[in-house]
Scaffold this motif. Structure first.
Motif, mmCIF file in Angstrom:
data_model
loop_
_atom_site.group_PDB
_atom_site.id
_atom_site.type_symbol
_atom_site.label_atom_id
_atom_site.label_comp_id
_atom_site.label_asym_id
_atom_site.label_seq_id
_atom_site.Cartn_x
_atom_site.Cartn_y
_atom_site.Cartn_z
ATOM 1 N N UNK A 197 20.718 27.626 46.600
ATOM 2 C CA UNK A 197 19.719 27.065 47.803
ATOM 3 C C UNK A 197 18.970 28.037 48.430
ATOM 4 N N UNK A 198 19.774 28.976 48.801
ATOM 5 C CA UNK A 198 19.360 30.186 49.730
ATOM 6 C C UNK A 198 18.122 30.960 48.771
ATOM 7 N N UNK A 199 18.266 31.019 47.332
ATOM 8 C CA UNK A 199 17.161 31.630 46.632
ATOM 9 C C UNK A 199 16.028 30.736 46.479
ATOM 10 N N UNK A 200 16.248 29.295 46.564
ATOM 11 C CA UNK A 200 15.156 28.506 46.793
ATOM 12 C C UNK A 200 14.388 28.523 48.135
ATOM 13 N N UNK A 201 15.201 28.774 49.185
ATOM 14 C CA UNK A 201 14.496 28.900 50.354
ATOM 15 C C UNK A 201 13.826 30.109 50.332
ATOM 16 N N UNK A 202 14.122 31.125 49.532
ATOM 17 C CA UNK A 202 13.439 32.350 49.723
ATOM 18 C C UNK A 202 12.037 32.240 49.140
ATOM 19 N N UNK A 203 11.960 31.300 48.275
ATOM 20 C CA UNK A 203 10.776 31.141 47.402
ATOM 21 C C UNK A 203 9.862 30.556 48.118
ATOM 22 N N UNK A 204 10.415 29.284 49.153
ATOM 23 C CA UNK A 204 9.572 28.558 49.872
ATOM 24 C C UNK A 204 8.774 29.756 50.952
ATOM 25 N N UNK A 205 9.518 30.318 51.530
ATOM 26 C CA UNK A 205 9.112 31.323 52.478
ATOM 27 C C UNK A 205 8.000 32.110 51.487
ATOM 28 N N UNK A 206 8.068 32.499 50.463
ATOM 29 C CA UNK A 206 6.894 33.079 49.852
ATOM 30 C C UNK A 206 5.945 32.435 49.491
ATOM 31 N N UNK A 207 6.229 31.028 49.335
ATOM 32 C CA UNK A 207 5.047 30.015 49.005
ATOM 33 C C UNK A 207 4.053 29.818 50.121
ATOM 34 N N UNK A 208 4.641 29.868 51.224
ATOM 35 C CA UNK A 208 3.923 29.540 52.587
ATOM 36 C C UNK A 208 3.293 30.792 53.118
ATOM 37 N N UNK A 209 4.189 31.907 53.054
ATOM 38 C CA UNK A 209 3.796 33.390 53.937
ATOM 39 C C UNK A 209 3.317 33.999 53.040
ATOM 40 N N UNK A 210 3.748 34.168 51.634
ATOM 41 C CA UNK A 210 3.414 35.391 50.878
ATOM 42 C C UNK A 210 4.267 36.399 50.879
ATOM 43 N N UNK A 211 5.515 36.136 51.815
ATOM 44 C CA UNK A 211 6.435 37.235 52.036
ATOM 45 C C UNK A 211 7.721 36.981 51.067
#
Length: 216
Positions: A197-211
């Protein structure tokens, strides 16, 4: 935004939400079946894992076809990349639930060496993490995605606690080694769900911010 592309992304997201529901139910029921020695439910979870696996490949195929045929712009492409990663992580979580259901069969009718208290607590946190992560994805909520990481720490703490307790049971009574090993496998699967789930959250951050965030 290409409306055709967005329409297709929305359709894929509908499948992803269906998959998230299936995975969440599998995690919930796998631990319940372990607690109550519910062999029929455990068997059903293992059988239904194929449904999750098939849906994973269907979503992946949809994403790849969309990338190949629609040439999505940068923001849409980022969402498709996030979709592909979240899809894979959810499928792996389903595998962990199926793994717990297999442990039910391995332990069989043998009485539990101890009341299962912390394992369902780990499960409850893991399920909460999955549900919150999917909400964060749907709402493109970067702040929520970052906050979920602290729940993973709670799972890790419980895992360490259960590990120490089961190891002490093995040392005190070697006849408990086999079942304690199985229960350690179950707790390890729950701990790994938190990581996924932490990996999923990292991808959400990437989706929103590009980071690309590796350490939330």
């Amino acid at each position: 935004m290409n409306t055709i592309t967005q329409y297709n992304i929305d359709k894929i997201n509908d499948k992803l939400l269906k998959m998230a529901d299936l995975v969440t139910n599998a995690v919930n029921e796998s631990v319940d079946s372990l607690i109550h020695k519910d062999f029929e439910t455990a068997k059903r979870i293992r059988r239904e894992d194929k449904v999750i696996n098939d849906l994973r490949w269907e979503i992946e195929d949809d994403c790849i076809n969309l990338i190949a045929t629609q040439q999505p712009v940068a923001s849409d492409l980022r969402e498709l990349v996030a979709l592909l990663t979240i899809n894979t992580e959810l499928e792996r979580i389903g595998d962990y639930a199926a793994g717990i259901s297999k442990i039910v069969k391995l332990i069989g009718d043998e009485k539990h060496v101890k009341p299962l208290i912390d394992i369902p607590r780990m499960r409850d946190i893991a399920v909460d993490m999955i549900e919150n992560a999917i909400k964060a994805y749907v709402n493109h909520n970067e702040k929520s995605a970052r906050m979920i990481h602290s729940q993973d720490d709670d799972i890790d703490d419980l895992y360490d606690q259960v590990y120490r307790e089961l190891m002490s049971f093995m040392i005190e009574k070697p006849e408990n080694i086999t079942q304690c090993t199985y229960l350690l496998w179950a707790t390890h699967n729950l701990e790994r769900i938190g990581d996924r789930v932490t990996n999923i959250c990292e991808r959400i951050i990437y989706l929103v911010s590009g980071e690309l965030a590796e350490d939330l």
